[in-house]
Design a protein around this motif. Structure first.
Motif, PDB file in Angstrom:
ATOM      1  N   GLU A  54       0.830  -1.201   0.000  1.00 50.31           N
ATOM      2  CA  GLU A  54       0.000   0.000   0.000  1.00 50.31           C
ATOM      3  C   GLU A  54       0.867   1.255   0.000  1.00 50.31           C
ATOM      4  N   ALA A  55       1.962   1.235   0.725  1.00 50.50           N
ATOM      5  CA  ALA A  55       2.882   2.379   0.732  1.00 50.50           C
ATOM      6  C   ALA A  55       3.528   2.540  -0.643  1.00 50.50           C
ATOM      7  N   GLU A  56       3.913   1.429  -1.249  1.00 54.49           N
ATOM      8  CA  GLU A  56       4.521   1.456  -2.579  1.00 54.49           C
ATOM      9  C   GLU A  56       3.545   2.023  -3.615  1.00 54.49           C
ATOM     10  N   TRP A  57       2.279   1.653  -3.508  1.00 54.96           N
ATOM     11  CA  TRP A  57       1.265   2.081  -4.470  1.00 54.96           C
ATOM     12  C   TRP A  57       0.692   3.456  -4.140  1.00 54.96           C
ATOM     13  N   GLY A  58       0.917   3.922  -2.913  1.00 55.36           N
ATOM     14  CA  GLY A  58       0.442   5.249  -2.538  1.00 55.36           C
ATOM     15  C   GLY A  58      -1.024   5.313  -2.184  1.00 55.36           C
ATOM     16  N   CYS A  59      -1.605   4.215  -1.720  1.00 60.28           N
ATOM     17  CA  CYS A  59      -3.007   4.226  -1.280  1.00 60.28           C
ATOM     18  C   CYS A  59      -3.339   2.951  -0.521  1.00 60.28           C
ATOM     19  N   LYS A  60      -4.439   2.985   0.199  1.00 57.65           N
ATOM     20  CA  LYS A  60      -4.929   1.813   0.921  1.00 57.65           C
ATOM     21  C   LYS A  60      -5.821   1.001  -0.013  1.00 57.65           C
ATOM     22  N   LEU A  61      -5.670  -0.311   0.017  1.00 58.25           N
ATOM     23  CA  LEU A  61      -6.448  -1.200  -0.839  1.00 58.25           C
ATOM     24  C   LEU A  61      -7.946  -1.029  -0.605  1.00 58.25           C
ATOM     25  N   SER A  62      -8.353  -0.945   0.645  1.00 58.99           N
ATOM     26  CA  SER A  62      -9.781  -0.807   0.952  1.00 58.99           C
ATOM     27  C   SER A  62     -10.365   0.454   0.337  1.00 58.99           C
ATOM     28  N   GLU A  63      -9.592   1.540   0.353  1.00 62.45           N
ATOM     29  CA  GLU A  63     -10.049   2.796  -0.243  1.00 62.45           C
ATOM     30  C   GLU A  63     -10.128   2.694  -1.766  1.00 62.45           C
ATOM     31  N   ALA A  64      -9.184   1.974  -2.364  1.00 63.91           N
ATOM     32  CA  ALA A  64      -9.183   1.803  -3.819  1.00 63.91           C
ATOM     33  C   ALA A  64     -10.409   1.014  -4.263  1.00 63.91           C
ATOM     34  N   VAL A  65     -10.721  -0.063  -3.547  1.00 65.14           N
ATOM     35  CA  VAL A  65     -11.895  -0.874  -3.886  1.00 65.14           C
ATOM     36  C   VAL A  65     -13.177  -0.060  -3.681  1.00 65.14           C
ATOM     37  N   GLU A  66     -13.208   0.727  -2.621  1.00 65.45           N
ATOM     38  CA  GLU A  66     -14.370   1.580  -2.363  1.00 65.45           C
ATOM     39  C   GLU A  66     -14.575   2.580  -3.500  1.00 65.45           C
ATOM     40  N   ARG A  67     -13.482   3.188  -3.971  1.00 66.80           N
ATOM     41  CA  ARG A  67     -13.580   4.107  -5.113  1.00 66.80           C
ATOM     42  C   ARG A  67     -14.131   3.373  -6.336  1.00 66.80           C
ATOM     43  N   GLY A  68     -13.664   2.150  -6.547  1.00 67.41           N
ATOM     44  CA  GLY A  68     -14.150   1.354  -7.677  1.00 67.41           C
ATOM     45  C   GLY A  68     -15.631   1.071  -7.586  1.00 67.41           C
ATOM     46  N   SER A  69     -16.103   0.772  -6.395  1.00 68.13           N
ATOM     47  CA  SER A  69     -17.533   0.470  -6.226  1.00 68.13           C
ATOM     48  C   SER A  69     -18.395   1.712  -6.477  1.00 68.13           C
ATOM     49  N   LYS A  70     -17.795   2.902  -6.365  1.00 68.96           N
ATOM     50  CA  LYS A  70     -18.516   4.148  -6.618  1.00 68.96           C
ATOM     51  C   LYS A  70     -18.287   4.667  -8.039  1.00 68.96           C
ATOM     52  N   GLY A  71     -17.516   3.912  -8.848  1.00 71.98           N
ATOM     53  CA  GLY A  71     -17.222   4.336 -10.210  1.00 71.98           C
ATOM     54  C   GLY A  71     -16.189   5.439 -10.293  1.00 71.98           C
ATOM     55  N   GLU A  72     -15.384   5.593  -9.247  1.00 68.43           N
ATOM     56  CA  GLU A  72     -14.404   6.679  -9.200  1.00 68.43           C
ATOM     57  C   GLU A  72     -13.014   6.259  -9.687  1.00 68.43           C
ATOM     58  N   THR A  73     -12.935   5.135 -10.385  1.00 72.67           N
ATOM     59  CA  THR A  73     -11.646   4.674 -10.895  1.00 72.67           C
ATOM     60  C   THR A  73     -11.606   4.738 -12.419  1.00 72.67           C
ATOM     61  N   GLN A  74     -12.562   5.413 -12.993  1.00 68.60           N
ATOM     62  CA  GLN A  74     -12.620   5.569 -14.449  1.00 68.60           C
ATOM     63  C   GLN A  74     -11.642   6.668 -14.864  1.00 68.60           C
ATOM     64  N   VAL A  75     -10.366   6.433 -14.631  1.00 66.64           N
ATOM     65  CA  VAL A  75      -9.345   7.458 -14.832  1.00 66.64           C
ATOM     66  C   VAL A  75      -9.130   7.806 -16.308  1.00 66.64           C
ATOM     67  N   LEU A  76      -9.659   6.989 -17.212  1.00 61.91           N
ATOM     68  CA  LEU A  76      -9.522   7.257 -18.644  1.00 61.91           C
ATOM     69  C   LEU A  76     -10.848   7.649 -19.286  1.00 61.91           C
ATOM     70  N   LYS A  77     -11.841   7.955 -18.479  1.00 63.47           N
ATOM     71  CA  LYS A  77     -13.172   8.274 -19.006  1.00 63.47           C
ATOM     72  C   LYS A  77     -13.090   9.416 -20.019  1.00 63.47           C
ATOM     73  N   GLY A  78     -13.622   9.150 -21.206  1.00 60.09           N
ATOM     74  CA  GLY A  78     -13.639  10.149 -22.262  1.00 60.09           C
ATOM     75  C   GLY A  78     -12.315  10.336 -22.982  1.00 60.09           C
ATOM     76  N   MET A  79     -11.315   9.533 -22.649  1.00 56.04           N
ATOM     77  CA  MET A  79      -9.989   9.703 -23.253  1.00 56.04           C
ATOM     78  C   MET A  79      -9.764   8.758 -24.422  1.00 56.04           C
TER      79      MET A  79
END
Length: 189
Positions: A54-79
């Protein structure tokens, strides 16, 4: 799928796609304990805990999965995403083209072109190239393009933001051993 079962945390296409889609990630002990119990036990006790990763990746896994469940990981949306011929050759040789294409789709890429871009820089466009030995790099840079490694996508999904900074730029010539050592990353595709 509803769950991704992992032995250890690795930034694989399946792992990144699971985060992008908000799929629950559990340790493999969950399956073993569920089989022994005769029913699926509470998965909350089996969420992977790896502070070093998690330190290497710069985030907590639980927070990343939570963002995904909210659709907040669409980092390429519209690109629009371009894959250089050198990267495509590498992906085909390592049988990882499909994995990267799946990641790009899960991350919301609108268009993916399997060629280098032509002409000047376009808004909302990302060019992905081979980390070492990118043959089109000088031509693309001359036209004003920045070429990024595939790491920008995987860590972007995990972190919930596309960070198009120097850390992910394809560099001309071979990176020094010190630069390689400091990256702490393995290819995701």
């Amino acid at each position: 799928c509803n769950y991704l079962v992992v032995g250890e945390l690795k930034r694989t296409p399946k792992f990144i796609i699971a985060i992008a889609r908000g799929v629950r990630i559990v340790e493999d002990a969950w399956l073993k304990d569920s089989a022994a119990a005769g029913y699926f036990v509470d998965p909350d006790r089996y969420v992977p805990n790896d502070p070093e990763r998690e330190a290497e990746w710069g985030c907590k896994l639980s927070e990343a999965v939570e963002r995904g469940s909210k659709g907040e990981t669409q980092v390429l949306k519209g690109m629009t995403v371009y894959l250089t011929p050198s990267l495509l050759s590498y992906l085909k040789a390592t049988k990882s083209e499909e994995g990267l294409m799946d990641i790009l789709k899960a991350a919301g890429a609108e268009n993916v072109y399997k060629k280098a871009p032509r002409g000047g820089v376009e808004k909302d466009t990302l060019v992905l190239g081979k980390e070492e030995g990118e043959k089109d790099l000088a031509t693309l840079e001359k036209a004003g393009w920045k070429v990024y490694t595939t790491f920008v996508i995987g860590l972007g999904v995990i972190r919930g933001a596309l960070e198009m900074d120097d850390e992910f730029l394809v560099k001309s010539g071979a990176a020094s051993q010190e630069e390689k050592k400091g990256r702490g990353r393995k290819p995701l595709a």
